[in-house]
Design a protein around this motif. Structure first.
Motif, PDB file in Angstrom:
ATOM      1  N   GLU A 161      46.990  40.796  47.943  1.00 39.46           N
ATOM      2  CA  GLU A 161      47.768  39.742  48.866  1.00 39.46           C
ATOM      3  C   GLU A 161      48.294  40.320  49.948  1.00 39.46           C
ATOM      4  N   LEU A 204      38.281  33.873  46.049  1.00 36.02           N
ATOM      5  CA  LEU A 204      38.637  35.205  45.788  1.00 36.02           C
ATOM      6  C   LEU A 204      39.098  35.532  44.363  1.00 36.02           C
ATOM      7  N   ILE A 205      39.735  34.318  43.796  1.00 35.75           N
ATOM      8  CA  ILE A 205      40.508  34.688  42.301  1.00 35.75           C
ATOM      9  C   ILE A 205      39.243  34.441  41.414  1.00 35.75           C
ATOM     10  N   ASP A 206      38.283  33.629  41.790  1.00 35.39           N
ATOM     11  CA  ASP A 206      37.212  33.397  40.919  1.00 35.39           C
ATOM     12  C   ASP A 206      36.497  34.673  40.442  1.00 35.39           C
ATOM     13  N   LYS A 260      41.551  31.369  48.796  1.00 33.39           N
ATOM     14  CA  LYS A 260      42.396  32.241  47.729  1.00 33.39           C
ATOM     15  C   LYS A 260      41.597  31.807  46.445  1.00 33.39           C
ATOM     16  N   GLN A 261      41.219  30.908  46.095  1.00 35.36           N
ATOM     17  CA  GLN A 261      40.587  30.455  44.928  1.00 35.36           C
ATOM     18  C   GLN A 261      39.520  31.033  44.489  1.00 35.36           C
ATOM     19  N   GLY A 306      42.778  44.393  38.450  1.00 33.21           N
ATOM     20  CA  GLY A 306      42.649  43.202  37.857  1.00 33.21           C
ATOM     21  C   GLY A 306      41.418  43.148  37.120  1.00 33.21           C
ATOM     22  N   VAL A 365      38.194  43.772  38.316  1.00 36.61           N
ATOM     23  CA  VAL A 365      37.175  42.789  39.372  1.00 36.61           C
ATOM     24  C   VAL A 365      36.002  43.959  39.487  1.00 36.61           C
ATOM     25  N   GLY A 408      42.347  36.666  37.011  1.00 36.28           N
ATOM     26  CA  GLY A 408      42.652  35.403  37.498  1.00 36.28           C
ATOM     27  C   GLY A 408      43.897  35.173  38.662  1.00 36.28           C
ATOM     28  N   ARG A 409      44.044  36.310  39.151  1.00 35.20           N
ATOM     29  CA  ARG A 409      45.095  36.056  40.312  1.00 35.20           C
ATOM     30  C   ARG A 409      44.718  37.538  41.207  1.00 35.20           C
ATOM     31  N   LEU A 410      45.456  37.347  42.304  1.00 37.00           N
ATOM     32  CA  LEU A 410      45.400  38.695  43.434  1.00 37.00           C
ATOM     33  C   LEU A 410      46.297  39.474  42.801  1.00 37.00           C
ATOM     34  N   ILE A 428      37.943  37.654  39.934  1.00 35.98           N
ATOM     35  CA  ILE A 428      38.760  38.497  39.349  1.00 35.98           C
ATOM     36  C   ILE A 428      39.144  38.176  37.796  1.00 35.98           C
TER      37      ILE A 428
END
Ligand code: NAP
Length: 256
Positions: A192, A210-212, A207-208, A249, A251, A217-219, A214
């Motif tokens: 981020e 992107l998170i989907d 943002k969500q 994370g 990804v 579940g977070r940046l 990973i």
């Protein structure tokens, strides 16, 4: 664990941005004297310089557009003059660049390569010559990316520049090993910072989205990346060279 960094000196490019600024703070927390490069935004480096000087550390600021060979040369000369020598080079500055391959022009290629890759070649060469002459070793840590080894649509030049950084780190690691200079890459996932663009703040759901992708579940945060830079800049990573460490994370390994 004592990282044995106290009193070392570091030149950090792009110290005015998210990850570069966090790396500077991480190194200073270990007692490292710093030369902080910026290009267009001096606010953050001035804040850092003030903070570090209050702790009794040397801290200098240098404005350089790292796509200019002359600016890089002047930046390295300045850092050596002001800090006395350079123990650690952090090649962090970089830009992202989204464009369809079919629409690209040579200027697009040149811009990304000059900032993300050529600058690292030149800065590393200048600093490595200095380190080799001093004869006490050193550390070069590049900010690469999870795209060092994978493809993403509309990011051709960015992917090529970061892939090049992987090859650069491996090549320099081999050639500089006899001088006790270790060269490694940090490969962040989605962190981020401002490089992600305005969409993060302005586009609901981005943002969500992107998170989907990973698994965790977070940046990621700039500070998490900084910890890895600090370790690779330290005397605790002396047998590690030519490596690229993913901090993403999960990804990169999870993409189908
Ligand atoms: P950022 O906040 O946008 O920071 C970018 C930094 O690069 C700024 O300090 C900027 O300086 C500097 N910079 C850009 N062009 C420059 C130039 N021509 N000359 C000198 N400095 C220049 O983004 P960031 O995420 O911290 O990016 C740092 C590095 O992390 C980049 O190499 C990027 O590719 C890599 N990375 C980031 C992510 C991520 O998700 N955030 C993921 C993988 C890799 P000024 O602001 O002073 O112009």
């Amino acid at each position: 664990m004592d990282l044995k960094l106290k009193g070392k000196t570091a030149l950090i490019t792009g110290a005015s941005g998210g990850i570069g600024s966090a790396v500077a703070e991480g190194l200073a927390a270990e007692g490292v004297h710093t030369c902080l490069n910026y290009n267009s935004n001096d606010k953050e480096v001035r804040r850092l310089q003030d903070l570090f000087r209050k702790k009794g550390l040397k801290s200098e600021i240098f404005k350089a557009d790292i796509s200019s060979n002359d600016d890089v040369q002047n930046m390295v000369d300045f850092a050596i003059e002001k800090l006395g020598h350079i123990d650690i080079l952090i090649n962090n500055a970089g830009i992202s660049y989204h464009k369809k391959f079919l629409d690209m022009e040579m200027n697009d290629w040149d811009k990304v390569m000059d900032i993300n890759l050529k600058s690292c070649f030149i800065a590393s060469q200048l600093v490595a010559r200095h380190m080799a002459k001093r004869g006490v070793g050193g550390k070069i840590v590049n900010n690469s990316s999870m795209v060092e080894g994978v493809a993403r649509p509309n990011l051709t030049t960015y992917c090529v520049s970061k892939g090049g950084l992987g090859a650069l780190a491996r090549s320099l690691a081999v050639e500089l090993a006899p001088y006790n200079i270790q060269v490694n890459n940090v490969n962040p996932g989605i962190i981020e910072t401002k490089i992600l663009g305005d969409k993060l703040e302005n586009e609901p759901g981005f943002k969500q989205h992107l998170i989907d992708f990973i698994p965790m579940g977070r940046l990621g945060t700039a500070e998490e990346c900084a910890d890895l830079f600090v370790f690779l800049a330290s005397q605790r990573s002396n047998y590690i060279t030519g490596a690229s460490y993913y901090i993403d994370g999960g990804v990169t390994i999870s993409q189908l």
